[in-house]
Scaffold this motif. Structure first.
Motif, PDB file in Angstrom:
ATOM      1  N   HIS A 588      15.978  42.711  63.829  1.00 37.91           N
ATOM      2  CA  HIS A 588      15.097  43.826  63.888  1.00 37.91           C
ATOM      3  C   HIS A 588      13.949  43.594  64.633  1.00 37.91           C
ATOM      4  CE1 HIS A 588      17.115  46.126  60.724  1.00 37.91           C
ATOM      5  NE2 HIS A 588      17.157  44.935  60.079  1.00 37.91           N
ATOM      6  N   CYS A 624      11.050  49.879  64.748  1.00 42.99           N
ATOM      7  CA  CYS A 624      11.805  48.745  65.144  1.00 42.99           C
ATOM      8  C   CYS A 624      12.448  48.910  66.483  1.00 42.99           C
ATOM      9  CB  CYS A 624      13.163  48.838  64.419  1.00 42.99           C
ATOM     10  SG  CYS A 624      14.607  47.593  64.469  1.00 42.99           S
ATOM     11  N   ASP A 626      15.005  47.426  68.201  1.00 42.82           N
ATOM     12  CA  ASP A 626      16.571  46.981  68.535  1.00 42.82           C
ATOM     13  C   ASP A 626      17.401  47.963  67.727  1.00 42.82           C
ATOM     14  OD1 ASP A 626      18.894  45.586  68.330  1.00 42.82           O
ATOM     15  OD2 ASP A 626      17.993  43.605  68.468  1.00 42.82           O
ATOM     16  N   PHE A 627      18.011  48.474  68.424  1.00 40.53           N
ATOM     17  CA  PHE A 627      18.947  49.450  67.665  1.00 40.53           C
ATOM     18  C   PHE A 627      20.025  48.804  66.874  1.00 40.53           C
ATOM     19  CE2 PHE A 627      21.514  53.179  67.106  1.00 40.53           C
ATOM     20  CZ  PHE A 627      20.836  54.241  67.614  1.00 40.53           C
ATOM     21  N   CYS A 628      19.543  48.996  65.385  1.00 42.77           N
ATOM     22  CA  CYS A 628      20.358  48.119  64.313  1.00 42.77           C
ATOM     23  C   CYS A 628      21.301  48.724  63.547  1.00 42.77           C
ATOM     24  CB  CYS A 628      19.220  47.593  63.206  1.00 42.77           C
ATOM     25  SG  CYS A 628      18.012  48.622  62.806  1.00 42.77           S
ATOM     26  N   HIS A 632      18.627  53.527  62.948  1.00 39.89           N
ATOM     27  CA  HIS A 632      17.596  52.580  63.644  1.00 39.89           C
ATOM     28  C   HIS A 632      16.490  53.717  63.564  1.00 39.89           C
ATOM     29  CE1 HIS A 632      15.678  50.798  66.918  1.00 39.89           C
ATOM     30  NE2 HIS A 632      16.040  51.922  67.873  1.00 39.89           N
ATOM     31  N   MET A 635      13.736  53.754  61.506  1.00 41.64           N
ATOM     32  CA  MET A 635      13.237  52.719  61.076  1.00 41.64           C
ATOM     33  C   MET A 635      11.681  52.486  61.880  1.00 41.64           C
ATOM     34  SD  MET A 635      14.906  48.724  60.887  1.00 41.64           S
ATOM     35  CE  MET A 635      13.853  47.502  60.245  1.00 41.64           C
TER      36      MET A 635
HETATM   37 CU1  CUA Z   1      15.865  47.633  62.712  1.00 44.94          CU
HETATM   38 CU2  CUA Z   1      16.396  49.187  64.685  1.00 44.94          CU
END
Ligand code: CUA
Ligand code: RUQ
Length: 660
Positions: A588, A624, A626-628, A632, A635
């Protein structure tokens, strides 16, 4: 003196002519040279979607200060490992945890120039544990751990300037070495530059590597005349116990080196007997001298780096240590020095020499035994050239720089000026094949090609000039690598691919030696970061004067806490973010609006800290980066900043509206 006369000997004239006519197509349009005539080449480098490459290639980033990790044969870029340069993408040098990695005796330095990656070896074979690399400008050696592909350690090299002949390993990684390119005053001091010949010295450093942990420690330094020590390679097999360093500027000049350092017909390869050095150390025959240098370590347990200042080094003086150093005369301003897999032959790539000189290790030992010395310089015997030369490759090309080996008795040498790679036979010295490079090749790499056991299937040429090989990208073009198949008699060009920064040297290794060691995530139960929150329940915000510590966690797809109030202008906010994920490839990110810092990118199980000193009141989002997950974009969170005199109490929450 008339400078023209200095240039006028026929060889340099030829060089100059070739420099002018070094046939690059500079007028546009795709490069015409190097067309792959063999139709199967595309298939040979094609790694189907979802398949792995057979080899890892680690290319130094040169002036980018990083290592680029590529797959071969595809040439696909797999990762950029920040080593000596800050990297906002990974928060290297921006988060609190990694800042100490870039500490030196000069303080925090955000950049260096990284030239020679060198894999660790066991019994003369690459073992996939670590890769070392030199920082040139502010002399350092780094160790990258190949289970995490992260920089684990950096040690500064004192009494050195331009750490170029570095960090070539011995066959069991007993040592990595570091030779100074620039002569510098010894001890470093405010002296007239014109006093070069009296006051300047050249130091070669041997760094001991702990066989279990990889931890480095400066074992000893050897004080030599202030030649420029350019490159090195350690002996292997029969020559295990020795390390060889090339030198130029044996003229001891300090101006206009392009002319002045090309006067001597022969410069030297310094052969250091490090086993002998160990004996002298054991006998106490060293001088311990003050020397400040930083030693920085990153811990995978605390996820933090520490920087320690060391205070002294042991120096060996050749005058007092007979048998420690010998000089092998080598024509002419040699650049690379490369030892063949048997350890018998030491190739001196004399960049201004018409021929390629190869020394014989057995002949060197015999010459030492017979005291066949030409002269002695600063207590160091100079061996007679005829007594040590093992063979000469006659007029193979122009401007030899580096040689690697395929393990089948063949050597491959790069020629910068004639822009080609020449394959020749070790022992008979006959030229077997040559291929052009596009353009002006520097180093080359065969996986394991500088070890006892090369994996000689591919060869990679790293070219200094790109010109017309790719779509133009303005005045700056990426450097270019070219992959050749060397499994047959003839070298065959397979692929061009662009590289990050300027690759000097590279290392290659079959993937099966690395893949089983690679870590997928950091076990959260082993996280000993002092500010970790090892579960959402531990998330909290703590004020200590004007420092505010936010113990934050991440898991798909929220932060805890995600609403924070009671922070004021003038506070220093530490976001200690722990990623609770225990799954491969689920980092993340964290970034807050207006922070004059990079994002942080936290690996599963890791804790990282971003510091923010808010400058104005308001409510600022964080999110966040970073595409998690599918959520996402949800987030996110808010941090409220109040004026400096606010009395609003600290408050944080997750899943509730803050009510006051
Ligand atoms: Cu954690 Cu995007
Ligand atoms: S160098 S192109 Cu920095 Cu190794 Cu020879």
């Amino acid at each position: 003196m008339n400078r023209l006369t200095l240039y006028s000997f026929p060889f340099l004239l030829t060089v100059a002519l070739l420099l002018v006519s070094n046939g690059c197509n500079t007028t546009g349009g795709p490069g015409s040279g190097g067309l792959v005539t063999n139709a199967g080449a595309a298939e040979e480098v094609y790694v189907a979607p979802g398949q792995y490459d057979e080899f890892y290639a680690f290319l130094s980033g040169g002036f980018s200060g990083q290592i680029g990790v590529y797959g071969l044969p595809s040439g696909r870029l797999l990762k950029v490992i920040p080593v000596f340069s800050v990297d906002a993408e990974k928060a290297y040098g921006f988060n609190e945890e990694t800042k100490p990695m870039l500490n030196t005796s000069f303080g925090f330095i955000p950049w260096d120039d990284a030239h020679h990656p060198e894999l660790s070896q066991t019994k003369g074979q690459t073992d996939g544990r670590w890769i070392f690399i030199n920082g040139n400008n502010t002399p350092r050696i780094a160790r990258v751990d190949l289970s995490t592909f992260e920089t684990a350690e950096i040690i500064e090299i004192p009494n050195s300037g331009g750490n170029h002949s570095s960090p070539f390993t011995t066959e069991n990684t007993e040592y990595v070495v570091a030779g100074t390119r620039f002569g510098v005053p010894y001890p470093q001091n405010d002296v007239a530059i014109s006093s070069y010949a009296e006051n300047f010295k050249g130091m070669l450093t041997f760094i001991k590597v702990n066989p279990e942990s990889g931890e480095m420690e400066i074992a000893f330094q050897v004080l030599l005349p202030a030649f420029d020590y350019d490159l090195a390679h350690s002996g292997k097999g029969k020559s295990h116990g020795w390390t060889f360093f090339t030198s130029y500027n044996t003229e001891l000049k300090n101006t206009l080196l392009e002319v002045n350092a090309s006067q001597n017909d022969k410069d030297f390869i310094a052969a250091i007997n490090w086993k002998k050095a160990e004996e002298y150390l054991a006998q106490g025959k060293f001088k311990e001298i003050p020397a400040r240098y930083a030693h920085n370590m990153y811990s995978d347990e605390t996820h933090q780096a520490t920087s320690t200042m060391e205070e002294k080094v042991k120096v060996l003086l050749p005058e007092e240590c007979p048998g420690l150093v010998y000089f092998l005369p080598t024509p002419k301003s040699p650049h690379g020095v490369d030892v063949d897999p048997t350890g018998e032959y030491i190739v001196g790539n004399g960049k201004l020499s018409a021929d390629l000189t190869v020394h014989s290790f057995s002949k060197m030992l015999a010459a030492i035994e017979n005291q066949s010395f030409e002269t002695t310089i600063a207590g160091i015997p100079v061996l007679k050239y005829e007594e040590v030369v093992g063979g000469v490759v006659k007029e193979p090309g122009l401007g030899p720089l580096h040689t690697e080996f395929d393990g089948n008795g063949n050597a491959y040498t790069t020629f910068f000026i004639s822009s080609e790679i020449v394959k020749w036979k070790v022992g008979t010295w006959e030229v077997l094949d040559r291929v052009p490079c596009y353009y002006s090749v520097g180093h080359l790499m065969i996986p394991g090609g500088d070890s006892q056991h090369p994996q000689g299937k591919y060869m990679l040429a790293m070219n200094k000039i790109t010109k017309d090989r790719y779509l133009p990208t303005g005045p700056e073009l990426n450097q270019s690598a070219q992959l050749y198949d060397i499994s047959g008699d003839k070298m065959r060009l397979l692929l061009d691919f662009p590289t990050v920064g300027e690759p000097h040297y590279a290392q290659g290794i079959s993937a099966d030696r690395v893949v089983p060691r690679v870590l997928k995530f950091y076990p959260i139960e082993e996280n000993k970061h002092p500010y970790a929150a090892l579960g959402e329940k531990q998330a909290k915000v703590v004020r200590q004067g004007n420092e505010v510590h936010v113990y934050m966690t991440t898991i798909r797809s929220h932060f805890a806490p995600d609403n924070i109030e009671g922070i004021k202008v003038g506070d220093k906010v530490f976001f200690h973010v722990t990623n609770l994920e225990q799954d491969w490839d689920v980092p993340h990110g964290f970034a807050v609006m207006g922070n004059d810092n990079s994002e942080i990118l936290i690996m599963p199980g890791q804790t990282e800290t971003s510091v923010w000193e808010p400058k104005r009141p308001g409510v600022f989002p964080f999110y966040c980066t970073d595409f998690c997950s599918a959520l996402h974009q949800e987030m996110q969170g808010y941090i409220r900043i109040s004026p400096a005199n606010s009395t609003l109490p600290l408050k944080w929450s997750l899943g509730e509206d803050i009510v006051q």
